[in-house]
Design a protein around this motif. Sequence first.
Motif, PDB file in Angstrom:
ATOM      1  N   GLY A   1      -6.280  -0.297  -0.226  1.00  0.00           N
ATOM      2  CA  GLY A   1      -5.648   0.455   0.834  1.00  0.00           C
ATOM      3  C   GLY A   1      -4.424  -0.208   1.429  1.00  0.00           C
ATOM      4  N   ASP A   2      -4.240  -1.491   1.158  1.00  0.00           N
ATOM      5  CA  ASP A   2      -3.092  -2.219   1.687  1.00  0.00           C
ATOM      6  C   ASP A   2      -1.813  -1.841   0.935  1.00  0.00           C
ATOM      7  OD1 ASP A   2      -4.629  -5.456   2.525  1.00  0.00           O
ATOM      8  OD2 ASP A   2      -4.660  -3.485   3.513  1.00  0.00           O
ATOM      9  N   SER A   3      -0.719  -2.318   1.485  1.00  0.00           N
ATOM     10  CA  SER A   3       0.592  -2.144   0.855  1.00  0.00           C
ATOM     11  C   SER A   3       1.161  -3.504   0.487  1.00  0.00           C
ATOM     12  CB  SER A   3       1.557  -1.425   1.806  1.00  0.00           C
ATOM     13  OG  SER A   3       1.107  -0.117   2.093  1.00  0.00           O
ATOM     14  N   LEU A   4       2.068  -3.487  -0.484  1.00  0.00           N
ATOM     15  CA  LEU A   4       2.679  -4.723  -0.955  1.00  0.00           C
ATOM     16  C   LEU A   4       4.037  -4.367  -1.536  1.00  0.00           C
ATOM     17  CD1 LEU A   4       1.761  -7.710  -1.186  1.00  0.00           C
ATOM     18  CD2 LEU A   4       1.020  -7.191  -3.522  1.00  0.00           C
ATOM     19  N   ARG A   5       5.008  -5.230  -1.320  1.00  0.00           N
ATOM     20  CA  ARG A   5       6.307  -5.024  -1.939  1.00  0.00           C
ATOM     21  C   ARG A   5       6.627  -6.187  -2.859  1.00  0.00           C
ATOM     22  NH1 ARG A   5      12.394  -4.396   0.627  1.00  0.00           N
ATOM     23  NH2 ARG A   5      12.172  -6.667   0.867  1.00  0.00           N
ATOM     24  N   LEU A   6       6.872  -5.873  -4.096  1.00  0.00           N
ATOM     25  CA  LEU A   6       7.308  -6.867  -5.069  1.00  0.00           C
ATOM     26  C   LEU A   6       8.833  -6.857  -5.150  1.00  0.00           C
ATOM     27  CD1 LEU A   6       4.798  -6.186  -7.987  1.00  0.00           C
ATOM     28  CD2 LEU A   6       4.503  -7.630  -5.964  1.00  0.00           C
ATOM     29  N   SER A   7       9.370  -8.029  -5.401  1.00  0.00           N
ATOM     30  CA  SER A   7      10.809  -8.166  -5.584  1.00  0.00           C
ATOM     31  C   SER A   7      11.086  -8.821  -6.917  1.00  0.00           C
ATOM     32  CB  SER A   7      11.420  -9.027  -4.469  1.00  0.00           C
ATOM     33  OG  SER A   7      11.215  -8.458  -3.201  1.00  0.00           O
ATOM     34  N   CYS A   8      12.223  -8.506  -7.478  1.00  0.00           N
ATOM     35  CA  CYS A   8      12.671  -9.137  -8.717  1.00  0.00           C
ATOM     36  C   CYS A   8      14.148  -9.457  -8.565  1.00  0.00           C
ATOM     37  CB  CYS A   8      12.433  -8.212  -9.901  1.00  0.00           C
ATOM     38  SG  CYS A   8      13.116  -8.810 -11.450  1.00  0.00           S
ATOM     39  N   ALA A   9      14.449 -10.728  -8.525  1.00  0.00           N
ATOM     40  CA  ALA A   9      15.833 -11.177  -8.380  1.00  0.00           C
ATOM     41  C   ALA A   9      16.421 -11.461  -9.745  1.00  0.00           C
ATOM     42  CB  ALA A   9      15.880 -12.422  -7.513  1.00  0.00           C
ATOM     43  N   ALA A  10      17.610 -10.942  -9.971  1.00  0.00           N
ATOM     44  CA  ALA A  10      18.282 -11.109 -11.258  1.00  0.00           C
ATOM     45  C   ALA A  10      19.497 -12.000 -11.116  1.00  0.00           C
ATOM     46  CB  ALA A  10      18.696  -9.746 -11.810  1.00  0.00           C
TER      47      ALA A  10
ATOM     48  N   LEU B   1       9.543  -3.058  -5.893  1.00  0.00           N
ATOM     49  CA  LEU B   1       8.469  -2.115  -6.143  1.00  0.00           C
ATOM     50  C   LEU B   1       7.589  -2.092  -4.898  1.00  0.00           C
ATOM     51  CD1 LEU B   1       7.214  -0.190  -8.254  1.00  0.00           C
ATOM     52  CD2 LEU B   1       5.638  -2.062  -8.826  1.00  0.00           C
ATOM     53  N   GLN B   2       7.701  -1.015  -4.148  1.00  0.00           N
ATOM     54  CA  GLN B   2       6.861  -0.828  -2.980  1.00  0.00           C
ATOM     55  C   GLN B   2       5.579  -0.152  -3.422  1.00  0.00           C
ATOM     56  OE1 GLN B   2       7.314  -1.688   0.391  1.00  0.00           O
ATOM     57  NE2 GLN B   2       5.204  -0.960   0.610  1.00  0.00           N
ATOM     58  N   MET B   3       4.464  -0.796  -3.143  1.00  0.00           N
ATOM     59  CA  MET B   3       3.167  -0.278  -3.583  1.00  0.00           C
ATOM     60  C   MET B   3       2.310   0.001  -2.353  1.00  0.00           C
ATOM     61  SD  MET B   3       2.438  -2.708  -6.881  1.00  0.00           S
ATOM     62  CE  MET B   3       2.255  -4.205  -5.927  1.00  0.00           C
ATOM     63  N   ASN B   4       1.918   1.232  -2.197  1.00  0.00           N
ATOM     64  CA  ASN B   4       1.070   1.649  -1.086  1.00  0.00           C
ATOM     65  C   ASN B   4      -0.292   2.106  -1.593  1.00  0.00           C
ATOM     66  OD1 ASN B   4       3.282   1.233   0.652  1.00  0.00           O
ATOM     67  ND2 ASN B   4       3.981   3.340   0.382  1.00  0.00           N
ATOM     68  N   SER B   5      -1.238   2.159  -0.687  1.00  0.00           N
ATOM     69  CA  SER B   5      -2.589   2.634  -1.027  1.00  0.00           C
ATOM     70  C   SER B   5      -3.119   1.947  -2.280  1.00  0.00           C
ATOM     71  CB  SER B   5      -2.583   4.159  -1.212  1.00  0.00           C
ATOM     72  OG  SER B   5      -2.110   4.805  -0.054  1.00  0.00           O
ATOM     73  N   LEU B   6      -3.036   0.646  -2.289  1.00  0.00           N
ATOM     74  CA  LEU B   6      -3.434  -0.104  -3.480  1.00  0.00           C
ATOM     75  C   LEU B   6      -4.911   0.044  -3.772  1.00  0.00           C
ATOM     76  CD1 LEU B   6      -1.178  -3.209  -2.941  1.00  0.00           C
ATOM     77  CD2 LEU B   6      -1.245  -1.819  -5.016  1.00  0.00           C
ATOM     78  N   LYS B   7      -5.227   0.032  -5.055  1.00  0.00           N
ATOM     79  CA  LYS B   7      -6.590   0.180  -5.540  1.00  0.00           C
ATOM     80  C   LYS B   7      -6.961  -1.043  -6.371  1.00  0.00           C
ATOM     81  CE  LYS B   7      -5.738   5.150  -6.093  1.00  0.00           C
ATOM     82  NZ  LYS B   7      -5.745   6.274  -7.068  1.00  0.00           N
ATOM     83  N   PRO B   8      -8.256  -1.327  -6.502  1.00  0.00           N
ATOM     84  CA  PRO B   8      -8.647  -2.466  -7.349  1.00  0.00           C
ATOM     85  C   PRO B   8      -8.099  -2.351  -8.775  1.00  0.00           C
ATOM     86  CG  PRO B   8     -10.485  -1.794  -5.994  1.00  0.00           C
ATOM     87  CD  PRO B   8      -9.398  -0.766  -5.772  1.00  0.00           C
TER      88      PRO B   8
ATOM     89  N   LYS C   1       2.720   7.463  -9.405  1.00  0.00           N
ATOM     90  CA  LYS C   1       3.360   8.560  -8.678  1.00  0.00           C
ATOM     91  C   LYS C   1       2.685   8.805  -7.346  1.00  0.00           C
ATOM     92  CE  LYS C   1       5.266  11.171 -12.539  1.00  0.00           C
ATOM     93  NZ  LYS C   1       5.152  12.388 -13.382  1.00  0.00           N
ATOM     94  N   GLY C   2       3.502   8.910  -6.308  1.00  0.00           N
ATOM     95  CA  GLY C   2       2.981   9.189  -4.976  1.00  0.00           C
ATOM     96  C   GLY C   2       2.528   7.956  -4.211  1.00  0.00           C
ATOM     97  N   ARG C   3       2.360   6.837  -4.907  1.00  0.00           N
ATOM     98  CA  ARG C   3       1.920   5.603  -4.234  1.00  0.00           C
ATOM     99  C   ARG C   3       2.962   4.488  -4.321  1.00  0.00           C
ATOM    100  NH1 ARG C   3      -2.461   2.743  -5.962  1.00  0.00           N
ATOM    101  NH2 ARG C   3      -2.069   3.302  -8.133  1.00  0.00           N
ATOM    102  N   PHE C   4       3.688   4.425  -5.425  1.00  0.00           N
ATOM    103  CA  PHE C   4       4.663   3.352  -5.654  1.00  0.00           C
ATOM    104  C   PHE C   4       6.074   3.919  -5.579  1.00  0.00           C
ATOM    105  CE2 PHE C   4       1.713   0.651  -8.619  1.00  0.00           C
ATOM    106  CZ  PHE C   4       0.762   0.624  -7.619  1.00  0.00           C
ATOM    107  N   THR C   5       6.989   3.084  -5.128  1.00  0.00           N
ATOM    108  CA  THR C   5       8.399   3.457  -5.087  1.00  0.00           C
ATOM    109  C   THR C   5       9.240   2.310  -5.631  1.00  0.00           C
ATOM    110  OG1 THR C   5       8.055   4.827  -3.112  1.00  0.00           O
ATOM    111  CG2 THR C   5      10.322   4.214  -3.654  1.00  0.00           C
ATOM    112  N   ILE C   6      10.038   2.612  -6.631  1.00  0.00           N
ATOM    113  CA  ILE C   6      10.968   1.614  -7.164  1.00  0.00           C
ATOM    114  C   ILE C   6      12.340   1.851  -6.545  1.00  0.00           C
ATOM    115  CG2 ILE C   6      11.564   3.007  -9.193  1.00  0.00           C
ATOM    116  CD1 ILE C   6      11.774   0.354 -10.769  1.00  0.00           C
ATOM    117  N   SER C   7      13.018   0.768  -6.232  1.00  0.00           N
ATOM    118  CA  SER C   7      14.367   0.861  -5.685  1.00  0.00           C
ATOM    119  C   SER C   7      15.133  -0.383  -6.088  1.00  0.00           C
ATOM    120  CB  SER C   7      14.330   1.007  -4.160  1.00  0.00           C
ATOM    121  OG  SER C   7      13.732  -0.135  -3.557  1.00  0.00           O
ATOM    122  N   ARG C   8      16.426  -0.340  -5.892  1.00  0.00           N
ATOM    123  CA  ARG C   8      17.250  -1.496  -6.228  1.00  0.00           C
ATOM    124  C   ARG C   8      18.373  -1.639  -5.220  1.00  0.00           C
ATOM    125  NH1 ARG C   8      19.248  -0.696 -12.091  1.00  0.00           N
ATOM    126  NH2 ARG C   8      20.515  -2.542 -11.632  1.00  0.00           N
TER     127      ARG C   8
END
Length: 124
Positions: free
Chosen positions: A15-24, A81-88, A65-72
Motif C-alpha cells: 500500500g505504500d508509495s516509492l519513487r525510483l530514480s535513474c541518473a544518466a 518511476l513513481q510507484m503507488n499502491s505497492l503490492k508484495p 497501469k494505474g499504479r506506476f508513473t514514468i517520467s523524465r
Amino acid sequence: QVQLVESGGRLVQAGDSLRLSCAASGRTFNNYNMGWFRRAPGKEREFVAAVTRFGSTTYYATSAKGRFTISRDNAKNTVYLQMNSLKPEDTAVYYCAASNKEGDLKWGLAYAYWGQGTQVTVSS
C-alpha cells in the motif's frame, strides 16, 4: 556510452508509495528512450514502463497501469518511476535502461544500456 545509476529502492509495506530514480551520464540524455524493467526472484526480467525521448509518450505493463508513473527530467538527466499502491508481487530488482532505437520499447533487446538495479521489497 551511457552510464545509468538507479536509486530509491528499499523495504516498504503493501500500500505504500516509492519513487525510483535513474541518473544518466555520458551521451546526450534526450537522445534516448528510457525504460524500467524488473526481475523478481526466480522469474525472468519483465517490462514495467517506458518513456520516449522528450516524454511525449509513455508505455506501461498491464501490472503497472494505474499504479506506476514514468517520467523524465531531461535537464537533470534523470528518469523516474513513481510507484503507488505497492503490492508484495512488486518485489523485485528494478532496472532502468536506455534505448537509442525506435520500435517496441517493451522489449529488452531494444535497450543498449542498463543500470545495476535497485532492490524494492514490499512486505505484506
